[in-house]
Design a protein around this motif. Sequence first.
Motif, PDB file in Angstrom:
ATOM      1  N   GLY A   1      39.100  19.347  17.929  1.00  0.00           N
ATOM      2  CA  GLY A   1      38.551  17.858  17.331  1.00  0.00           C
ATOM      3  C   GLY A   1      37.064  17.451  17.773  1.00  0.00           C
ATOM      4  N   SER A   2      36.525  18.344  18.670  1.00  0.00           N
ATOM      5  CA  SER A   2      35.259  17.889  19.153  1.00  0.00           C
ATOM      6  C   SER A   2      34.123  18.345  18.105  1.00  0.00           C
ATOM      7  CB  SER A   2      35.064  18.493  20.679  1.00  0.00           C
ATOM      8  OG  SER A   2      34.952  19.828  20.384  1.00  0.00           O
ATOM      9  N   ALA A   3      32.927  18.184  18.524  1.00  0.00           N
ATOM     10  CA  ALA A   3      32.005  18.578  17.539  1.00  0.00           C
ATOM     11  C   ALA A   3      32.077  19.992  17.483  1.00  0.00           C
ATOM     12  CB  ALA A   3      30.349  18.007  18.263  1.00  0.00           C
ATOM     13  N   PRO A   4      31.954  20.485  16.126  1.00  0.00           N
ATOM     14  CA  PRO A   4      31.950  21.883  15.937  1.00  0.00           C
ATOM     15  C   PRO A   4      30.803  22.757  16.470  1.00  0.00           C
ATOM     16  CG  PRO A   4      31.361  20.814  14.175  1.00  0.00           C
ATOM     17  CD  PRO A   4      31.411  19.774  14.915  1.00  0.00           C
ATOM     18  N   CYS A   5      30.997  23.909  17.042  1.00  0.00           N
ATOM     19  CA  CYS A   5      29.889  24.603  17.516  1.00  0.00           C
ATOM     20  C   CYS A   5      29.258  25.144  16.420  1.00  0.00           C
ATOM     21  CB  CYS A   5      30.392  25.618  18.467  1.00  0.00           C
ATOM     22  SG  CYS A   5      29.139  26.834  19.193  1.00  0.00           S
ATOM     23  N   THR A   6      27.949  25.241  16.437  1.00  0.00           N
ATOM     24  CA  THR A   6      27.123  26.099  15.462  1.00  0.00           C
ATOM     25  C   THR A   6      26.409  27.399  15.832  1.00  0.00           C
ATOM     26  OG1 THR A   6      26.568  23.878  14.397  1.00  0.00           O
ATOM     27  CG2 THR A   6      25.273  25.768  13.683  1.00  0.00           C
ATOM     28  N   GLU A   7      26.684  28.264  15.105  1.00  0.00           N
ATOM     29  CA  GLU A   7      26.047  29.715  15.588  1.00  0.00           C
ATOM     30  C   GLU A   7      24.649  29.769  14.820  1.00  0.00           C
ATOM     31  OE1 GLU A   7      27.598  31.234  17.757  1.00  0.00           O
ATOM     32  OE2 GLU A   7      29.552  30.197  17.743  1.00  0.00           O
ATOM     33  N   LEU A   8      23.721  30.187  15.633  1.00  0.00           N
ATOM     34  CA  LEU A   8      22.304  30.342  15.041  1.00  0.00           C
ATOM     35  C   LEU A   8      22.259  31.960  14.681  1.00  0.00           C
ATOM     36  CD1 LEU A   8      20.212  28.185  17.329  1.00  0.00           C
ATOM     37  CD2 LEU A   8      21.531  27.315  15.345  1.00  0.00           C
ATOM     38  N   VAL A   9      21.473  32.131  13.576  1.00  0.00           N
ATOM     39  CA  VAL A   9      21.419  33.436  13.085  1.00  0.00           C
ATOM     40  C   VAL A   9      20.033  33.624  12.314  1.00  0.00           C
ATOM     41  CG1 VAL A   9      22.225  35.261  11.477  1.00  0.00           C
ATOM     42  CG2 VAL A   9      23.743  33.871  12.544  1.00  0.00           C
ATOM     43  N   PRO A  10      18.966  34.452  13.050  1.00  0.00           N
ATOM     44  CA  PRO A  10      17.790  34.442  12.637  1.00  0.00           C
ATOM     45  C   PRO A  10      17.742  35.279  10.969  1.00  0.00           C
ATOM     46  CG  PRO A  10      18.127  36.414  14.092  1.00  0.00           C
ATOM     47  CD  PRO A  10      19.358  35.248  14.220  1.00  0.00           C
ATOM     48  N   ARG A  11      16.984  34.805  10.292  1.00  0.00           N
ATOM     49  CA  ARG A  11      16.842  35.136   8.766  1.00  0.00           C
ATOM     50  C   ARG A  11      16.455  36.609   8.786  1.00  0.00           C
ATOM     51  NH1 ARG A  11      17.471  31.750   4.645  1.00  0.00           N
ATOM     52  NH2 ARG A  11      17.556  29.773   5.131  1.00  0.00           N
ATOM     53  N   ALA A  12      15.730  37.028   9.758  1.00  0.00           N
ATOM     54  CA  ALA A  12      15.464  38.450   9.993  1.00  0.00           C
ATOM     55  C   ALA A  12      16.537  39.672  10.386  1.00  0.00           C
ATOM     56  CB  ALA A  12      14.248  38.713  10.919  1.00  0.00           C
ATOM     57  N   ALA A  13      17.658  39.030  10.581  1.00  0.00           N
ATOM     58  CA  ALA A  13      18.857  39.740  11.540  1.00  0.00           C
ATOM     59  C   ALA A  13      19.256  41.061  10.297  1.00  0.00           C
ATOM     60  CB  ALA A  13      20.054  39.033  11.512  1.00  0.00           C
ATOM     61  N   GLU A  14      19.391  42.099  10.757  1.00  0.00           N
ATOM     62  CA  GLU A  14      19.758  43.230  10.005  1.00  0.00           C
ATOM     63  C   GLU A  14      21.263  43.019   9.655  1.00  0.00           C
ATOM     64  OE1 GLU A  14      18.013  45.563   8.949  1.00  0.00           O
ATOM     65  OE2 GLU A  14      16.132  45.114  10.211  1.00  0.00           O
ATOM     66  N   PRO A  15      21.699  43.843   8.402  1.00  0.00           N
ATOM     67  CA  PRO A  15      23.179  43.853   8.451  1.00  0.00           C
ATOM     68  C   PRO A  15      23.871  44.352   9.150  1.00  0.00           C
ATOM     69  CG  PRO A  15      21.877  44.823   6.519  1.00  0.00           C
ATOM     70  CD  PRO A  15      20.728  44.542   7.659  1.00  0.00           C
ATOM     71  N   GLY A  16      25.102  43.810   9.681  1.00  0.00           N
ATOM     72  CA  GLY A  16      25.736  44.083  10.953  1.00  0.00           C
ATOM     73  C   GLY A  16      25.600  43.234  12.110  1.00  0.00           C
ATOM     74  N   TYR A  17      24.496  42.257  11.868  1.00  0.00           N
ATOM     75  CA  TYR A  17      24.322  41.543  13.099  1.00  0.00           C
ATOM     76  C   TYR A  17      25.572  40.703  13.456  1.00  0.00           C
ATOM     77  CZ  TYR A  17      21.963  37.995  15.655  1.00  0.00           C
ATOM     78  OH  TYR A  17      21.477  36.988  16.606  1.00  0.00           O
ATOM     79  N   LEU A  18      26.011  40.706  14.830  1.00  0.00           N
ATOM     80  CA  LEU A  18      26.873  40.049  15.490  1.00  0.00           C
ATOM     81  C   LEU A  18      26.569  38.476  15.588  1.00  0.00           C
ATOM     82  CD1 LEU A  18      29.620  39.972  16.835  1.00  0.00           C
ATOM     83  CD2 LEU A  18      28.624  40.132  19.081  1.00  0.00           C
ATOM     84  N   VAL A  19      27.202  37.866  14.563  1.00  0.00           N
ATOM     85  CA  VAL A  19      26.944  36.383  14.593  1.00  0.00           C
ATOM     86  C   VAL A  19      27.828  35.612  15.538  1.00  0.00           C
ATOM     87  CG1 VAL A  19      27.224  34.219  12.999  1.00  0.00           C
ATOM     88  CG2 VAL A  19      26.472  36.468  11.922  1.00  0.00           C
TER      89      VAL A  19
END
Length: 798
Positions: free
Chosen positions: A568-586
């Motif tokens: 119930g706390s503030a959700p954690c946001t995962e950052l992903v660079p737009r330059a990430a390759e396919p298969g990038y671990l988010v």
Amino acid sequence: MEASRKLICRQRQVLFLVLFLGLSQAGTEPRRYSVVEETEGSSFVTNLAKDLGLGQRELSRRGARVISKGNKLHLQLDQATGDLLLNEKLDREELCDHTEPCVLRFQVLLANPLEFFQAELQVIDINDHAPVFVERDMVLKISESSPPGTAFPLKNAQDEDVGRNNIENYIINPNSYFRVLTRERSDGRKYPELVLDKALDREEEPELRLTLTALDGGSPPQSGTAQVYIEVVDINDNAPEFEQPFYRVQIPEDSPIGFLIVKVSATDVDIGVNGEISYSLFQAPEEIRKTFELNPLTGDIRLKRQLDFEAIQSYEVIVEAKDAGSLSGKCTVLTQVLDVNDNAPEVTMSALTRQVPENSPETVVALFSVSDLDSEENGKISCSIQDNLPFLLKSSLENFYTLVTEGPLDRETTDEYNITITVTDMGTPKLKTEHNITVLVSDVNDNAPAFTQTSYTLFLRENNSPALHIGSVSATDRDAGANAQLTYSLLPPHDPQLPLASLVSINADNGHLFALRALDFEALQAFEFRVGATDRGSPALSSQALVRVQVLDANDNAPFVLYPLQNGSAPCTELVPRAAEPGYLVSKVVAVDADSGQNAWLSFQLLKATEPGLFGVWAHNGEVRTARLLSERDAAKHRLLVLVKDNGEPALSASVTLHVLLVDGFSQPYLPLPEAAADQAQADPLTVYLVIALASVSSLFLFSVLAFIAVRLCRRSRAAWVGGCSVPEGHFPGHLVDVSGTGTLSQSYQYEVCLMGGSGTSEFKFLKPIVPNSQGHYPGAELEENPDFKNDFSFSIQ
């Protein structure tokens, strides 16, 4: 001429009178000699001169000679040496048939002066005949519905030898269905009985071929074989049944030919062809077939030839009633031949004890007297009981006998003895009377109960209903009555911490075990205890057995998501660079399941995404990765709903929501330094605002975790925590969750995770964060890294 004949006749009468007087004055105990059958003629038997205490010449001088009944001279006397020799080779079977012992009586007559000696020559049997089956091939038709344990008498073999050289045992070749038992008829002959051990199946095996072997007791033993062909007959409802399974009849030996001995009767509840019954003699030897004839339609058994009491006193006839469906029933007709005489000996019972306690010393069972109305030899009586019984006959006063036990009796070996007291006179022919006594052996508590197994293993699935029957223990007692009545009980456990009284109970009468409450596999996987069985004897005897209860896991715990937190706390946001390759671990979804086995095997599935096809979840490890290259057209914010499901039946699941933010130019696992962020803010105000927002979210996340831990600590009892996280038995121990530079986090954190003990809700509590030191190490823990991906989670259990 006539006068001379009369004179000779009178001389013979005088001679016979003298012989009779000499016989009456001879010793009552005849001299006994023995010789092995098949000994060659002229073989030495004894030296009569030495036996009689006479010289060799005195035998010749006194005119010694050997005489026997019927002038059948099997012996010859060498008067010169006094040696008694065989006259010919003797065949015991030819001389005595089955009579044992085989004794040839003869007399030694000394003419001058007249003297008479009684003597006997016993011909000892040798094993010179092998058992022979009259019918080498036997055919049995057995219904496939015959239950195991059903017995089928077979035709016996014949052996002309006697004693141990006669048939001792029957064996059969090993097979899956039958075994053979050796039985003994009332006349002492042994016959085989085929016993069914395994139910027959005509569709599986319609016929069987067995080899029956008869072995005698000679040394070396000899044998004979016969083939037994078994035809398995299809199921039929009812077999003929005799009104009496056993008929006992008596018939005088002077009964005429054609005399009706007995009428046997059988009925069949079937109708039609299956109810038509025909009677026949079952596997009768030649002697019975020559003596009796059976009407196949009426069941009348009539005499076929004259009986001879001195030859055979009783006949055991087995009659078979067969219906048209090849089903049959059998009964036994025991025919006793009665001697025709004026008076038979009588038995008068004065005192009788019908029950004797076991383990008692010598005990008087009966006191009786015998009498015979006849006189002289016909009035002289001998008394005996069967051999191989633990009883003795003792003669007290004249014609009075006491029957006593030979020693302590054992009820568990034999609980009843049928004793036949046989009283025989000395007349010709001999008459006898039999008196049957049944002696019961009363029980003494000398046997402890015995469990059928030394240990029992029971299986119980968790979350069972209270008072559930989980199994049984069983014990037997060889004693009888109250001494065999058993009471079952639970014995105190070896482990004092085991609350056995609240887990199981036992029915004292039948040994049924019940679970008193619902068990939890996560708290208790197995436990063992001992049960006792006590009889009601005095003093009571007991025994015990081990019982192990194995609790089986049920899928009663849904997966619990450790990361990302769903509190119930503030959700954690995962950052992903737009330059990430396919298969990038988010990110990586970390979950556990309190169950075991396949109930704890977890799989991950992406249920819903803001933009389908952009992200994917690996089913086995929960890793969330990019599925393709990102583009400027892709939205900046994404919301992913991931389902975590176990492999139980039915499957339980949990879901978690991930928030992903696509960032331009973000490619490092750590956030830029403040200086670099300020420079970038001058170049791009939007990026600066975004970084500030992400930093605020991270700070708020850390604050929420600390606040959550503080609230939980306040609710917990102080006794539940001693130097850290308490771990009750059956619950998960502390865990460390490592979130390494994922999303907006610029540092790696580990969280110690514990399952709330005793809550029953499988709720995990996250405690203090462990912050790395200046060298990037965690105090007291090792950070588990993935060399392939910088943004990776590791979950380790301390």
